[in-house]
Scaffold this active site. Structure first.
Site, PDB file in Angstrom:
ATOM      1  N   ASP A 166       0.872  -1.163   0.000  1.00  0.00           N
ATOM      2  CA  ASP A 166       0.000   0.000   0.000  1.00  0.00           C
ATOM      3  C   ASP A 166       0.918   1.225   0.000  1.00  0.00           C
ATOM      4  OD1 ASP A 166      -2.068   1.772  -0.017  1.00  0.00           O
ATOM      5  OD2 ASP A 166      -3.139   0.905   1.680  1.00  0.00           O
TER       6      ASP A 166
HETATM    7  C1  BGC Z   1      -4.921   3.422   0.024  1.00  0.00           C
HETATM    8  C2  BGC Z   1      -5.047   2.411  -1.090  1.00  0.00           C
HETATM    9  C3  BGC Z   1      -4.884   3.088  -2.413  1.00  0.00           C
HETATM   10  C4  BGC Z   1      -3.539   3.808  -2.450  1.00  0.00           C
HETATM   11  C5  BGC Z   1      -3.249   4.529  -3.734  1.00  0.00           C
HETATM   12  C6  BGC Z   1      -3.667   4.270  -0.110  1.00  0.00           C
HETATM   13  O1  BGC Z   1      -3.692   5.310   0.794  1.00  0.00           O
HETATM   14  O2  BGC Z   1      -4.942   2.769   1.264  1.00  0.00           O
HETATM   15  O3  BGC Z   1      -6.278   1.753  -1.015  1.00  0.00           O
HETATM   16  O4  BGC Z   1      -5.002   2.156  -3.445  1.00  0.00           O
HETATM   17  O5  BGC Z   1      -3.520   4.765  -1.404  1.00  0.00           O
HETATM   18  O6  BGC Z   1      -4.065   5.628  -3.872  1.00  0.00           O
END
Ligand code: BGC
Length: 740
Positions: A268
């Site tokens: 993530d």
């Molecule tokens: C989120 C993810 C997301 C990623 C990219 C993160 O903060 O938890 O779900 O895909 O950002 O935007």
């Protein structure tokens, strides 16, 4: 003398020359789409330098990684997910890139999809969003999300598929398969145990193995093994003191070991905090480190990523070998060959009529009719004056909520959808009722709405009440929204209550007009202190671009509601297992899941707590009668199957659909088990008066629990019961059988 051997040898030599020649014309093996993928990976890997391998496994911009430019191996482009394709941001900033061709269709939130309890809707969703991703030339869609709904306060529940592992594990599979038919990988998130937002980077989850295997992992496992997911996103939180993006047990032992996952583990954004464990414990692709707003740093230093220079230096000074690096590269190359370098992938499409129709259909099927006394809904054809009250009738909900925020080509607001459908049939008036979140922007995407309002709450209520007295029917459209501390990533809700004084508005409306229906636009359970005074309640979720049309379809009866709740609505927060006995929340350090496997209805059943609305509950404008359930045999042998059949009849006057639910109860077991667990469901459409025989196969899989001592799933001999019904609290027949 020329022998047969000589002729054969000569022929093989000729063939070899031909093959070599062929290779030089078509390029190297790794580019040959018809060669086996593993041979292509070997070939590509053998040509890559250490520098190139390192570059392959971390980001080069907010949403892309580099590929191998010298070898013509393309970049990998990711996108959020999971409800539509995110707008383009700048290379190194979250700000908008300012493109004008990146508006898309927003599909209903995944809670709404789960509420359809219909595998076909999941396939339609996956196909449609996969086509949009493909058209926008994305290789990896960051979704779907299948974290279990553990607490109604989790700000991200709206992005997930509810509280039950069987329901979410079933619904996720067609989504994954259909997205990937487009040559676009899913990235199933957030693996695993990311069940609260506030301290998501530091929460260390402590739970027992039964809860892990029986509740929190099955949907991920189904996405990997049945769906064939090509990538998975490591979550922010910790488990057993180690961040999950490189958690030895979750990634190495379970995901890649037990489940045989051959795809790539993507971190993530900003979920990586060290090199050593990231190298050793199976993280394949690092994204978002130093990402402003998530971790530290305003602009990204890609070379400083944990899997960049520190890793390369470690290899050069002998701290690390190259075995792990090659494995990571193999997985990323496999991902690229399956997506960016997949020559057979279709072209995709965007904002098509089909996609809007899909969004509307899924939305309509996901809406849940929670209560409908005196049949206030559908709105009677004799009604001449309809009053709509509430901010969520006029508020765009596709902007906000965090990374799932979207820039849509259009969004039909509830009030507009209702007005459009009402046409000349009736007069539709509107009163604001309350003021909630008047803004609407996320990372530079602005809803453009000005919802500011100067009147006091008392004035707004007085106006709504006055108008309600003059109306034939009142629709209150409220709920939560996508601002902080509501349904929003990065924060959790602070209470179960409806915000902004909505309870007062609803109470006042209920007194002013008996024909009141409350429509909740949100992704979480809310308290309803007024429930006994309000005859009709609709759970309408966030429905995306077609929200207003999908809602109008149900409100006016063009679509007969057939959604069922994918999670339990508690009467009060302390009834919910994560909050019992005033347990503290959110959890800054350790988060103890000591309710174990008793999550959602498993807890309410076990403790005999009456929920406000039960898991699986949902009414229709018609009624269904169940005949007795029958089994073809009374005992099941290992590897055998039983067939359960039940006849369901539409006893009302409207065509409708019923979700027939099968639960299993284990009557004799060595370890405690929940009173019942969902093990099957089927949606059947029936004309008035018509009936259908619904059949379920029950095999030993449906009887198993996870034995933590043995470390395996066990179906124990003895007595079981099959329970068939319309909701977890509305079982229409139960029938005993045994496993021999
Ligand atoms: C989120 C993810 C997301 C990623 C990219 C993160 O903060 O938890 O779900 O895909 O950002 O935007």
């Amino acid at each position: 003398m020329m022998t047969r051997y000589h002729v054969l040898a000569g022929l093989s030599a000729l063939l070899l020359i031909a093959c070599t020649h062929q290779a030089s014309v078509d390029g190297p093996l790794y580019r040959n789409a018809s060669a086996p993928i593993e041979a292509r990976i070997d070939d590509a890997l053998s040509r890559m330098t250490l520098e190139e391998k390192i570059k392959l496994i971390h980001a080069q911009s907010k949403f892309s990684s580099a590929g191998v430019p010298r070898l013509g191996i393309p970049e990998l482009w990711t996108t959020d997910g999971p409800h539509g394709i995110r707008t383009e941001v700048l290379w190194d900033e979250w700000d908008q890139a300012g493109w004008t061709n990146d508006s898309i269709v927003a599909f209903p939130a995944l809670t709404a999809l789960a509420a359809t309890w219909n595998r076909e809707m999941s396939a339609l969703y996956g196909k449609s969003i996969g086509e949009e991703a493909r058209y926008r030339e994305k290789d990896v869609l960051l979704g779907p999300g299948v974290n279990i709904y553990r607490t109604p306060l989790n700000g991200r529940n709206f992005e997930y598929m509810g509280e039950d592992p069987f329901l979410s594990g079933t619904m996720v599979v067609p989504y994954v398969q259909e997205v990937q038919k487009n040559g676009v990988a899913v990235c199933v998130k957030h693996y695993a145990l990311n069940n609260e937002e506030t301290f998501r980077h530091t929460t260390d989850v402590d739970l027992d193995d039964r809860a892990l295997y029986e509740i929190y992992l099955p949907a991920f496992k189904a996405a990997v093994q049945e769906g064939g997911a090509w990538s998975i996103m490591g979550s922010y939180n910790l488990y057993r003191g180690q961040h999950v993006c490189y958690n030895e047990r979750l990634i190495m032992d379970i995901l890649k070991g037990e489940w045989g996952f051959d795809g790539a583990v993507i971190s993530d954004w900003g979920g990586v905090h060290e090199t050593d464990a990231a190298v050793k414990n199976g993280l394949d692709l690092e994204f978002g480190t130093w990402t402003d707003g998530l971790t530290m740093g305003a602009t990204d230093g890609y070379d400083a990523y944990y899997l960049a220079k520190p890793y390369r230096d470690g290899i050069l000074n002998g701290t690390y070998g190259t075995e792990e690096l090659d494995d990571k590269c193999r997985r990323v190359l496999r991902l690229i060959f399956r997506t960016a370098m997949n020559k057979d992938k279709p072209f995709g499409s965007i904002c098509s009529e089909e996609h809007y129709a899909a969004a509307r259909r899924i939305g309509g099927e996901g809406i849940v009719l929670l209560k409908n006394e005196r049949s206030v809904l559908p709105i009677s054809a004799s009604a001449k004056r309809l009053l709509v009250v509430g901010e969520n009738a006029i508020k765009m909900m596709t902007v906000g909520g965090g990374s799932s925020s979207l820039k849509v080509q259009h969004e039909i607001l509830p009030l507009d959808g209702i007005r459009r459908r009402a046409g000349d049939l009736m007069e539709v008036s509107y009163a604001r009722g309350y003021v909630g979140d008047v803004g609407g922007s996320y990372n530079g995407v602005n809803s453009g709405q000005d919802l500011s309002e100067n009147r006091t709450p008392a004035e707004l209520i007085a106006e709504a009440v006055q108008m309600a007295k003059e109306a034939d029917c009142v629709l209150f459209i409220g709920g939560l929204n996508k601002s902080n501390y509501q349904d929003c990533e990065g924060t959790d809700r602070r209470s179960l209550d409806l915000p902004y004084g909505q309870d007062d508005v609803i109470e006042a409306l209920a007194e002013a007009n008996p024909n009141l229906a409350v429509v909740l636009v949100d992704g979480n359970a809310v308290a309803m202190p007024w429930i006994d005074k309000v005859p009709s309640v609709l759970q309408a979720w966030y429905l995306g671009s077609e929200a207003g049309n999908a809602l109008a379809d149900v409100v006016f009866g063009d679509v007969n509601p057939s959604g069922k709740l994918p999670f339990t609505f508690p009467r009060q927060l302390s009834d919910s297992p994560a909050h019992r006995d005033g347990k503290s929340f959110p959890n800054r350090g350790k988060s103890f899941y000591d309710e174990g496997i008793y999550v959602g209805y498993r807890w309410f059943d076990e403790q005999d707590i009456e929920p406000l609305f039960a898991f699986g509950h949902g009414l229709s404008y018609t009624t269904f009668e169940y005949g007795p359930a029958r089994l073809d045999k009374t005992s099941l042998r290992e590897n055998g199957q039983l067939t359960l059949s039940v006849r369901v009849r539409n006893t009302g006057t409207k065509t409708g659909a019923e979700v027939v639910q099968l639960y299993i109860a284990d009557d004799e077991s060595s370890l405690p088990r929940p009173p019942k667990e969902l093990k099957g469901f089927q949606k059947v459409w029936l004309e008035p008066g018509a009936s259908a025989e619904v059949k379920f196969k029950i095999g030993p899989e449906a009887l198993k629990y996870y034995d933590p001592e043995a470390g395996e799933w066990i179906a124990e001999k003895g007595g079981f019961e099959a329970l068939v019904g319309s909701a977890s609290d509305d079982i229409r027949s139960r029938i005993a059988f045994s496993l021999k």
